[in-house]
Write a protein that holds these residues in place. Structure first.
Motif, PDB file in Angstrom:
ATOM      1  N   SER A 115       5.973  -4.290  35.565  1.00  7.18           N
ATOM      2  CA  SER A 115       4.994  -4.159  34.481  1.00  7.18           C
ATOM      3  C   SER A 115       4.620  -5.480  33.818  1.00  7.18           C
ATOM      4  O   SER A 115       3.621  -5.555  33.116  1.00  7.18           O
ATOM      5  CB  SER A 115       5.524  -3.199  33.414  1.00  7.18           C
ATOM      6  N   ARG A 116       5.408  -6.523  34.046  1.00 11.39           N
ATOM      7  CA  ARG A 116       5.162  -7.823  33.415  1.00 11.39           C
ATOM      8  C   ARG A 116       5.212  -8.916  34.474  1.00 11.39           C
ATOM      9  O   ARG A 116       6.294  -9.361  34.858  1.00 11.39           O
ATOM     10  CB  ARG A 116       6.206  -8.109  32.342  1.00 11.39           C
ATOM     11  N   PRO A 117       4.067  -9.400  34.915  1.00 13.14           N
ATOM     12  CA  PRO A 117       4.055 -10.415  35.969  1.00 13.14           C
ATOM     13  C   PRO A 117       4.703 -11.747  35.561  1.00 13.14           C
ATOM     14  O   PRO A 117       5.138 -12.509  36.417  1.00 13.14           O
ATOM     15  CB  PRO A 117       2.577 -10.598  36.293  1.00 13.14           C
ATOM     16  N   GLY A 118       4.798 -12.004  34.280  1.00 11.31           N
ATOM     17  CA  GLY A 118       5.392 -13.257  33.810  1.00 11.31           C
ATOM     18  C   GLY A 118       6.867 -13.148  33.497  1.00 11.31           C
ATOM     19  O   GLY A 118       7.418 -13.997  32.796  1.00 11.31           O
ATOM     20  N   ALA A 119       7.526 -12.077  34.004  1.00 12.63           N
ATOM     21  CA  ALA A 119       8.937 -11.877  33.679  1.00 12.63           C
ATOM     22  C   ALA A 119       9.664 -11.196  34.832  1.00 12.63           C
ATOM     23  O   ALA A 119       9.050 -10.661  35.755  1.00 12.63           O
ATOM     24  CB  ALA A 119       9.058 -11.031  32.409  1.00 12.63           C
ATOM     25  N   GLY A 120      10.976 -11.225  34.764  1.00 11.88           N
ATOM     26  CA  GLY A 120      11.816 -10.549  35.754  1.00 11.88           C
ATOM     27  C   GLY A 120      13.111 -10.097  35.115  1.00 11.88           C
ATOM     28  O   GLY A 120      13.464 -10.519  34.017  1.00 11.88           O
ATOM     29  N   ILE A 121      13.825  -9.233  35.809  1.00 12.80           N
ATOM     30  CA  ILE A 121      15.059  -8.657  35.291  1.00 12.80           C
ATOM     31  C   ILE A 121      16.263  -9.311  35.965  1.00 12.80           C
ATOM     32  O   ILE A 121      16.378  -9.309  37.188  1.00 12.80           O
ATOM     33  CB  ILE A 121      15.088  -7.137  35.524  1.00 12.80           C
ATOM     34  N   VAL A 122      17.131  -9.859  35.137  1.00 16.78           N
ATOM     35  CA  VAL A 122      18.394 -10.427  35.609  1.00 16.78           C
ATOM     36  C   VAL A 122      19.505  -9.491  35.154  1.00 16.78           C
ATOM     37  O   VAL A 122      19.573  -9.128  33.983  1.00 16.78           O
ATOM     38  CB  VAL A 122      18.651 -11.837  35.037  1.00 16.78           C
ATOM     39  N   THR A 123      20.371  -9.095  36.075  1.00 19.46           N
ATOM     40  CA  THR A 123      21.546  -8.306  35.717  1.00 19.46           C
ATOM     41  C   THR A 123      22.766  -9.215  35.814  1.00 19.46           C
ATOM     42  O   THR A 123      23.048  -9.765  36.878  1.00 19.46           O
ATOM     43  CB  THR A 123      21.708  -7.084  36.637  1.00 19.46           C
ATOM     44  N   PHE A 124      23.405  -9.378  34.666  1.00 18.91           N
ATOM     45  CA  PHE A 124      24.598 -10.216  34.570  1.00 18.91           C
ATOM     46  C   PHE A 124      25.845  -9.339  34.546  1.00 18.91           C
ATOM     47  O   PHE A 124      25.830  -8.267  33.939  1.00 18.91           O
ATOM     48  CB  PHE A 124      24.607 -11.020  33.266  1.00 18.91           C
ATOM     49  N   THR A 125      26.917  -9.806  35.169  1.00 21.39           N
ATOM     50  CA  THR A 125      28.244  -9.249  34.928  1.00 21.39           C
ATOM     51  C   THR A 125      28.899 -10.194  33.932  1.00 21.39           C
ATOM     52  O   THR A 125      29.098 -11.373  34.227  1.00 21.39           O
ATOM     53  CB  THR A 125      29.089  -9.198  36.218  1.00 21.39           C
ATOM     54  N   HIS A 126      29.179  -9.675  32.738  1.00 21.42           N
ATOM     55  CA  HIS A 126      29.862 -10.460  31.708  1.00 21.42           C
ATOM     56  C   HIS A 126      31.319 -10.028  31.645  1.00 21.42           C
ATOM     57  O   HIS A 126      31.618  -8.836  31.757  1.00 21.42           O
ATOM     58  CB  HIS A 126      29.245 -10.221  30.326  1.00 21.42           C
ATOM     59  N   GLU A 127      32.208 -10.989  31.462  1.00 20.05           N
ATOM     60  CA  GLU A 127      33.624 -10.694  31.238  1.00 20.05           C
ATOM     61  C   GLU A 127      34.120 -11.485  30.039  1.00 20.05           C
ATOM     62  O   GLU A 127      33.740 -12.644  29.852  1.00 20.05           O
ATOM     63  CB  GLU A 127      34.476 -11.065  32.455  1.00 20.05           C
TER      64      GLU A 127
END
Length: 150
Positions: A115-127
């Motif tokens: 839905s947003r061409p100027g963005a992307g989704i990053v999935t982080f694993t945080h510990e």
């Protein structure tokens, strides 16, 4: 700006965050009262002493918030559009007053935004890790990040 843009991340990128934080009695008491959490394990020393822990147990939502907070400077500061969600949150070990926390982050997934061409989704694993090298909190965090300006 310390955070990275979406297109600067790669799956497997890992960060050992430099900032460490020792949890204080004030942190725990203020967070518990601010969030209207009257759990005796968090705010009543005598009840906590009588528990299996034998001492005050730090509020788990504070623990989670600290983990995310320690990561922000190196991951999403200045590049975040929105946090989309947190998944698979676990707290395998307790946190006590006086424990010193450090955090790590690793990129688990990258997806272009539909839905947003100027963005992307990053999935982080945080510990979040204590001074005994025990993981006390872990989650997946999905963040919508801006792409580098053209």
């Amino acid at each position: 700006m310390a955070g990275r843009f979406f297109d600067e991340w790669r799956v497997g990128d890992r960060i050992e965050h430099d900032i460490r934080r020792t949890v204080t009695e004030t942190d725990n008491l203020l967070f518990s009262t601010m969030t209207h959490n009257p759990q005796p394990l968090h705010i009543d020393l005598e009840a906590a002493k009588a528990s299996e822990f034998g001492q005050i147990l730090v509020n788990g939502t504070f623990t989670f918030a600290l983990m995310v907070g320690l990561s922000v400077g190196d991951t999403t500061l200045g590049t975040l559009v929105a946090n989309l969600g947190y998944d698979k949150l676990v707290m395998p070990k307790p946190v006590f007053i006086g424990d010193t926390m450090r955090a790590t982050s690793e990129v688990a997934d990258l997806k272009e935004s539909k839905s947003r061409p100027g963005a992307g989704i990053v999935t982080f694993t945080h510990e979040l890790i204590n001074q005994r090298d025990e993981v006390v909190c872990r989650c997946l965090r999905s963040a919508l990040l801006k792409k580098r300006p053209a």
